[in-house]
Write a protein that holds these residues in place. Sequence first.
Motif, PDB file in Angstrom:
ATOM      1  N   ARG A  17     -80.578 -21.408  15.815  1.00 37.33           N
ATOM      2  CA  ARG A  17     -79.780 -22.627  15.957  1.00 37.33           C
ATOM      3  C   ARG A  17     -80.269 -23.775  15.074  1.00 37.33           C
ATOM      4  O   ARG A  17     -79.443 -24.462  14.460  1.00 37.33           O
ATOM      5  CB  ARG A  17     -79.740 -23.060  17.428  1.00 37.33           C
ATOM      6  CG  ARG A  17     -78.759 -24.205  17.663  1.00 37.33           C
ATOM      7  CD  ARG A  17     -78.549 -24.488  19.125  1.00 37.33           C
ATOM      8  NE  ARG A  17     -77.542 -25.523  19.318  1.00 37.33           N
ATOM      9  CZ  ARG A  17     -76.244 -25.298  19.360  1.00 37.33           C
ATOM     10  NH1 ARG A  17     -75.787 -24.075  19.216  1.00 37.33           N
ATOM     11  NH2 ARG A  17     -75.392 -26.287  19.531  1.00 37.33           N
ATOM     12  N   LYS A  27     -71.344 -14.768  16.413  1.00 39.52           N
ATOM     13  CA  LYS A  27     -72.161 -15.736  17.134  1.00 39.52           C
ATOM     14  C   LYS A  27     -72.745 -14.996  18.325  1.00 39.52           C
ATOM     15  O   LYS A  27     -72.002 -14.409  19.116  1.00 39.52           O
ATOM     16  CB  LYS A  27     -71.326 -16.932  17.581  1.00 39.52           C
ATOM     17  CG  LYS A  27     -70.919 -17.836  16.433  1.00 39.52           C
ATOM     18  CD  LYS A  27     -70.230 -19.092  16.953  1.00 39.52           C
ATOM     19  CE  LYS A  27     -69.975 -20.045  15.819  1.00 39.52           C
ATOM     20  NZ  LYS A  27     -69.290 -21.280  16.289  1.00 39.52           N
ATOM     21  N   VAL A  76     -76.729 -17.083  14.771  1.00 38.73           N
ATOM     22  CA  VAL A  76     -75.479 -16.838  14.060  1.00 38.73           C
ATOM     23  C   VAL A  76     -75.731 -15.759  13.012  1.00 38.73           C
ATOM     24  O   VAL A  76     -76.689 -15.846  12.243  1.00 38.73           O
ATOM     25  CB  VAL A  76     -74.957 -18.111  13.372  1.00 38.73           C
ATOM     26  CG1 VAL A  76     -73.639 -17.825  12.642  1.00 38.73           C
ATOM     27  CG2 VAL A  76     -74.755 -19.229  14.384  1.00 38.73           C
ATOM     28  N   SER A  90     -73.380 -23.803  12.938  1.00 37.95           N
ATOM     29  CA  SER A  90     -73.426 -23.524  14.373  1.00 37.95           C
ATOM     30  C   SER A  90     -72.055 -23.659  15.035  1.00 37.95           C
ATOM     31  O   SER A  90     -71.832 -23.139  16.125  1.00 37.95           O
ATOM     32  CB  SER A  90     -74.424 -24.464  15.057  1.00 37.95           C
ATOM     33  OG  SER A  90     -74.080 -25.823  14.814  1.00 37.95           O
ATOM     34  N   ALA A 135     -78.943 -23.126  11.678  1.00 35.23           N
ATOM     35  CA  ALA A 135     -77.481 -23.161  11.669  1.00 35.23           C
ATOM     36  C   ALA A 135     -76.950 -24.586  11.763  1.00 35.23           C
ATOM     37  O   ALA A 135     -75.892 -24.900  11.202  1.00 35.23           O
ATOM     38  CB  ALA A 135     -76.922 -22.318  12.812  1.00 35.23           C
ATOM     39  N   GLU A 136     -77.668 -25.460  12.450  1.00 34.47           N
ATOM     40  CA  GLU A 136     -77.241 -26.855  12.567  1.00 34.47           C
ATOM     41  C   GLU A 136     -77.518 -27.643  11.291  1.00 34.47           C
ATOM     42  O   GLU A 136     -76.934 -28.707  11.077  1.00 34.47           O
ATOM     43  CB  GLU A 136     -77.940 -27.523  13.759  1.00 34.47           C
ATOM     44  CG  GLU A 136     -77.455 -27.013  15.110  1.00 34.47           C
ATOM     45  CD  GLU A 136     -78.181 -27.656  16.270  1.00 34.47           C
ATOM     46  OE1 GLU A 136     -79.299 -28.188  16.054  1.00 34.47           O
ATOM     47  OE2 GLU A 136     -77.643 -27.636  17.394  1.00 34.47           O
ATOM     48  N   GLU A 160     -77.686 -17.838  20.819  1.00 32.32           N
ATOM     49  CA  GLU A 160     -77.342 -18.996  19.978  1.00 32.32           C
ATOM     50  C   GLU A 160     -77.687 -18.788  18.505  1.00 32.32           C
ATOM     51  O   GLU A 160     -77.660 -19.729  17.734  1.00 32.32           O
ATOM     52  CB  GLU A 160     -77.982 -20.293  20.497  1.00 32.32           C
ATOM     53  CG  GLU A 160     -77.491 -20.700  21.868  1.00 32.32           C
ATOM     54  CD  GLU A 160     -77.947 -22.098  22.250  1.00 32.32           C
ATOM     55  OE1 GLU A 160     -79.132 -22.428  22.031  1.00 32.32           O
ATOM     56  OE2 GLU A 160     -77.101 -22.860  22.738  1.00 32.32           O
TER      57      GLU A 160
END
Length: 224
Positions: free
Chosen positions: A209, A190, A196, A150, A212-213, A194
């Motif tokens: 997100r 991006k 990716v 992210s 991605a985190e 939010e």
Amino acid sequence: MKETIHASQQDYLKAILEADAEGRQVIPTLLAHWLKVSAPAVTMALKRLKRGGFVEVGADGIVRLTPAGREIAFHTALRHHLIERMLAEIFGMEWYEIHEEAERLEHAVSPAFEAKLREKLGESGACPHGNFVLPESPEERKNRGELPLSEAAVGCRYSVVSLQERDPNLLLFLHRSGIDPGLSLLVAAKNYDETVSIHINKGDLILGRPAAEAIWLKLENKNK
């Protein structure tokens, strides 16, 4: 170490350890979500843990481990880590299958068998998801040159160094999408929502997100 609390309470202490390492405010609602239990169940569990001297609950509602609670949490995390490595390295289970299995087995391991696992595997290696025994804070990881997808830079190529393993459904989703530890990927864009966009050997993907985190990366050496 002699066990002094029930398995379910060990799960609470390990969850607090992991959440704190992620930089999260450890509050009862977070624990209820992570452990998939009701709010009243969390309240009762925290009362028992506080009475036993394993946690403290501040006036701000934040739950913190005492030294005794941290010791048990680490020991539980170590057993989980050793079992994951055993399942992968000795029995050949796939990395996206072992987390839930280790959750079930970590409380059934005898001290004698745990000692054999320590002797066979050691404590310093990473599990198949790329994680070490003691959870690390995002700051510690970033100081080592790692960052979550992210926060990765568009146009750069990275290697996947580890995956957050708390959610087995997410692990299975990532595997089916072609995202495994060690994968090389290019951050393509991006997006305003939010998400990716990335490019991997299987093609192009768009990840939300939460995914991605959960994916931690390291910038690839351009000279390779």
